[in-house]
Design a protein around this motif. Structure first.
Motif, PDB file in Angstrom:
ATOM      1  N   CYS A 196      12.986  -4.544  -1.494  1.00 51.62           N
ATOM      2  CA  CYS A 196      14.134  -4.387  -0.591  1.00 51.62           C
ATOM      3  C   CYS A 196      13.711  -3.634   0.672  1.00 51.62           C
ATOM      4  N   LEU A 197      14.018  -4.201   1.826  1.00 53.48           N
ATOM      5  CA  LEU A 197      13.702  -3.566   3.109  1.00 53.48           C
ATOM      6  C   LEU A 197      14.855  -2.704   3.617  1.00 53.48           C
ATOM      7  N   LYS A 198      15.893  -2.546   2.803  1.00 51.50           N
ATOM      8  CA  LYS A 198      17.023  -1.646   3.096  1.00 51.50           C
ATOM      9  C   LYS A 198      17.782  -2.042   4.359  1.00 51.50           C
ATOM     10  N   CYS A 245      11.874 -10.163   2.922  1.00 48.68           N
ATOM     11  CA  CYS A 245      12.582  -9.352   1.929  1.00 48.68           C
ATOM     12  C   CYS A 245      13.021 -10.216   0.743  1.00 48.68           C
ATOM     13  N   GLN A 246      12.706  -9.738  -0.442  1.00 49.07           N
ATOM     14  CA  GLN A 246      13.153 -10.426  -1.653  1.00 49.07           C
ATOM     15  C   GLN A 246      14.067  -9.535  -2.497  1.00 49.07           C
ATOM     16  N   SER A 247      14.475  -8.405  -1.926  1.00 44.38           N
ATOM     17  CA  SER A 247      15.535  -7.563  -2.476  1.00 44.38           C
ATOM     18  C   SER A 247      15.185  -6.775  -3.724  1.00 44.38           C
ATOM     19  N   PHE A 248      13.947  -6.792  -4.172  1.00 42.83           N
ATOM     20  CA  PHE A 248      13.643  -6.092  -5.412  1.00 42.83           C
ATOM     21  C   PHE A 248      13.543  -4.597  -5.175  1.00 42.83           C
ATOM     22  N   ARG A 249      14.148  -3.847  -6.051  1.00 44.41           N
ATOM     23  CA  ARG A 249      14.132  -2.380  -5.954  1.00 44.41           C
ATOM     24  C   ARG A 249      13.270  -1.802  -7.065  1.00 44.41           C
ATOM     25  N   ALA A 250      13.181  -0.489  -7.102  1.00 44.27           N
ATOM     26  CA  ALA A 250      12.253   0.213  -7.995  1.00 44.27           C
ATOM     27  C   ALA A 250      12.345  -0.216  -9.452  1.00 44.27           C
ATOM     28  N   ASN A 251      13.523  -0.499  -9.941  1.00 44.93           N
ATOM     29  CA  ASN A 251      13.660  -0.878 -11.347  1.00 44.93           C
ATOM     30  C   ASN A 251      13.401  -2.366 -11.587  1.00 44.93           C
ATOM     31  N   GLY A 252      13.056  -3.104 -10.497  1.00 47.03           N
ATOM     32  CA  GLY A 252      12.727  -4.508 -10.633  1.00 47.03           C
ATOM     33  C   GLY A 252      13.889  -5.466 -10.459  1.00 47.03           C
TER      34      GLY A 252
END
Length: 100
Positions: free
Chosen positions: A53-55, A11-18
């Motif tokens: 992000c793996l939540k 996991c590198q924590s990146f979400r939809a908006n980057g």
């Protein structure tokens, strides 16, 4: 090129908006290279990939081994990675870091 036996997702924590969220990206700097080197040194048939992000932020940093579907928590040190890879070599998930 052969398909690897296992895939290790980090996991590198990146979400939809980057934007990176959570803590995985903050506590895993340099881990991808370390894991890659360990995989090669140990002769494991694995591919490593950084993910969004793996939540599982409350358990982070998180690492997943597929197709075994082993989810590991608190992967914040080389010692943790070594323990998880030791378990992979033995064919059993490292219970100390396993998300159950």
């Amino acid at each position: 090129m052969a398909i690897p036996e296992r895939m290790i997702l980090v996991c590198q924590s990146f979400r939809a908006n980057g934007d990176p969220k959570g803590l995985c990206h903050k506590q895993t700097n340099g881990f991808l290279q370390y894991i890659e080197e360990e995989i090669l040194d140990r002769g494991l048939d694995c591919q490593i990939a950084a993910t969004g992000c793996l939540k599982q932020c409350e358990s982070g940093p998180v690492m997943v081994v597929q197709p075994d579907n082993w989810w590991f928590k608190g992967v914040d040190s080389e010692e943790a990675i070594d323990a998880i890879l030791d378990g992979l070599e033995e064919g059993e998930p490292c219970a100390d870091y396993l998300i159950s």
